[in-house]
Design an enzyme around this catalytic site. Structure first.
Site, PDB file in Angstrom:
ATOM      1  N   GLU A 132      -7.925 -40.638 -83.944  1.00  0.00           N
ATOM      2  CA  GLU A 132      -7.446 -41.892 -83.369  1.00  0.00           C
ATOM      3  C   GLU A 132      -6.161 -41.679 -82.563  1.00  0.00           C
ATOM      4  O   GLU A 132      -5.975 -42.294 -81.513  1.00  0.00           O
ATOM      5  CB  GLU A 132      -7.217 -42.932 -84.466  1.00  0.00           C
ATOM      6  CG  GLU A 132      -8.498 -43.459 -85.093  1.00  0.00           C
ATOM      7  CD  GLU A 132      -9.401 -44.165 -84.095  1.00  0.00           C
ATOM      8  OE1 GLU A 132      -8.927 -44.627 -83.051  1.00  0.00           O
ATOM      9  OE2 GLU A 132     -10.620 -44.252 -84.376  1.00  0.00           O
ATOM     10  N   TYR A 187      -3.287 -51.049 -84.665  1.00  0.00           N
ATOM     11  CA  TYR A 187      -4.610 -50.508 -84.353  1.00  0.00           C
ATOM     12  C   TYR A 187      -4.912 -49.276 -85.206  1.00  0.00           C
ATOM     13  O   TYR A 187      -5.980 -49.171 -85.822  1.00  0.00           O
ATOM     14  CB  TYR A 187      -4.738 -50.141 -82.869  1.00  0.00           C
ATOM     15  CG  TYR A 187      -5.983 -49.327 -82.641  1.00  0.00           C
ATOM     16  CD1 TYR A 187      -7.234 -49.940 -82.617  1.00  0.00           C
ATOM     17  CD2 TYR A 187      -5.925 -47.937 -82.528  1.00  0.00           C
ATOM     18  CE1 TYR A 187      -8.398 -49.198 -82.469  1.00  0.00           C
ATOM     19  CE2 TYR A 187      -7.074 -47.189 -82.380  1.00  0.00           C
ATOM     20  CZ  TYR A 187      -8.310 -47.823 -82.357  1.00  0.00           C
ATOM     21  OH  TYR A 187      -9.456 -47.079 -82.237  1.00  0.00           O
ATOM     22  N   ASP A 203      -8.096 -52.486 -80.030  1.00  0.00           N
ATOM     23  CA  ASP A 203      -7.518 -51.745 -78.908  1.00  0.00           C
ATOM     24  C   ASP A 203      -8.020 -52.371 -77.609  1.00  0.00           C
ATOM     25  O   ASP A 203      -8.612 -53.464 -77.604  1.00  0.00           O
ATOM     26  CB  ASP A 203      -7.865 -50.259 -78.996  1.00  0.00           C
ATOM     27  CG  ASP A 203      -9.364 -49.994 -78.829  1.00  0.00           C
ATOM     28  OD1 ASP A 203     -10.156 -50.962 -78.771  1.00  0.00           O
ATOM     29  OD2 ASP A 203      -9.757 -48.811 -78.765  1.00  0.00           O
TER      30      ASP A 203
END
Length: 374
Positions: A40, A123, A141
């Site tokens: 991520e 996020y 996002d």
């Protein structure tokens, strides 16, 4: 605000589509929260195809929380070299060290604990908690905001914090019980593969039938996003300093300051241009020599122009002219040898793997090597 029927339709059809169409990505083969975390962070501002080889190399070099927590920073930056946005790597290592020391190497499952880690925003925390631990947390996002804006016809500026709050509340409501991991990945996948920024593929979209944005003919106008200020341009003159004598075949590099932009990375010496535009090559070389002498106390003899290039940050674009150069006589003390500042170093091509460079300087050095081999 949004009907339960529309929300249920969206969630169920999206999950069914994902089971059939999801991409085989390396971080999806594991529920390891550490690996998901790495992926991520890498995927922020970076395309999937670019991230995949970096992810493989990174987890091979730092396979555990302990391995990354105890690694020298220069090794981490070298493994990150070319991905850009190097503060991501530094923040990741800082946070992983806290996980190692405070949580026994186990990535927290608690929203408050994981959100307190360096560089872990709403996020990233939502992505880790939902994907790795199947916690019903939203992971909102740009892809997700685009999908939700279009499907639910949300005409608020997605750059505003209040709009993000709306999106996070809606995304949380859309997660069916026990499906958080698949749902959030499905939502990201739809935004990446179908509901794309330009020319969305509406006819192949699994939730097309009840998409309010498409019905209103606004699928390409959404999401509403206030334009950011364009990055400012800075002119930079680069000295590609080639060694002589015992340093023949080597280049002079320097380490950047401990704090700030590209902190502690290595680079070719360069200076910010004082004027608004470039001058003749002769004047450019003279100014480069003078500025380096004034700012770094290093004297060079600039030679020919070598190449033009640029380096793009989110808020700055460096427009760069590169000049080949040698060290000047004033940098050679009377007792012999060459004097260079402590943060400078001579390196040969075979030593470059030991140092982390921003991409632009790698390009310059590769261009030199290609020309030299012709």
């Amino acid at each position: 605000m949004y009907s339960e029927e529309q929300k249920s339709y969206f969630s169920r059809n999206l999950l069914d589509w994902y089971q059939t169409h999801k991409r085989d990505l390396p971080w999806r083969r594991s529920k390891n929260p550490y690996y998901i975390w790495i992926s991520e962070v890498m995927l922020q501002q970076t395309k999937v195809d670019t991230v995949i080889p970096y992810f493989h190399r990174f987890v091979a070099q730092f396979p555990t929380v302990e391995a990354l927590a105890t690694a020298p920073e220069e090794n981490v930056l070298k493994a990150w070299e070319g991905l850009g946005y190097y503060s991501r790597a530094r923040n990741l290592q800082t946070a992983v060290r806290e996980v190692h020391e405070r949580y026994g190497g186990i990535v927290p499952q608690n929203k408050e604990e994981i959100s307190s880690l360096k560089g872990v925003g709403p996020y990233t925390s939502g992505a880790i908690l939902s994907i790795a631990y199947n916690k019903p947390e939203p992971a909102v996002d740009g892809n997700v905001m685009r999908v939700l804006s279009r499907f639910f016809l949300i005409e608020e500026d997605i750059m505003k914090p209040a709009t993000r709050t709306i999106m996070e509340k809606l995304a949380r409501e859309l997660i069916l019980e026990g499906t958080a991991s698949d749902f959030n990945q499905a939502l990201m996948e739809l935004g990446a593969m179908v509901c794309t920024p330009r020319s969305p593929h509406c006819l192949t979209c699994p939730v097309m039938a009840h998409c309010s944005g498409r019905e209103a003919g606004m699928e390409e106008a959404l999401p509403i996003k206030k334009k950011a200020k364009p990055p400012r341009q800075e002119l930079r003159a680069v000295a590609f300093i080639e060694g002589t004598g015992e340093n023949a075949g080597k280049w002079l590099i320097r380490q950047r300051p401990q704090e700030g932009l590209l902190a502690r990375m290595w680079e070719l010496p360069h200076v910010a241009w004082k004027s608004e535009g470039w001058h003749s090559d002769e004047d450019n070389r003279s100014a480069l020599r003078q500025i380096l002498a004034d700012e770094e106390q290093i004297v060079i003899q600039p030679d020919e122009w070598f190449m033009d290039t640029e380096h793009i940050f989110s808020h700055i674009v460096w427009k760069m002219k590169v000049y080949r150069a040698k060290l000047g006589e004033a940098s050679r003390p009377s007792h012999g040898g060459e004097w260079i500042p402590f943060h400078y170093r001579w390196v040969g091509p075979e030593e470059l793997h030991q140092y982390a460079f921003p991409n632009v300087f790698i390009r310059i050095m590769k261009e030199w090597q290609e020309q030299a081999s012709e």
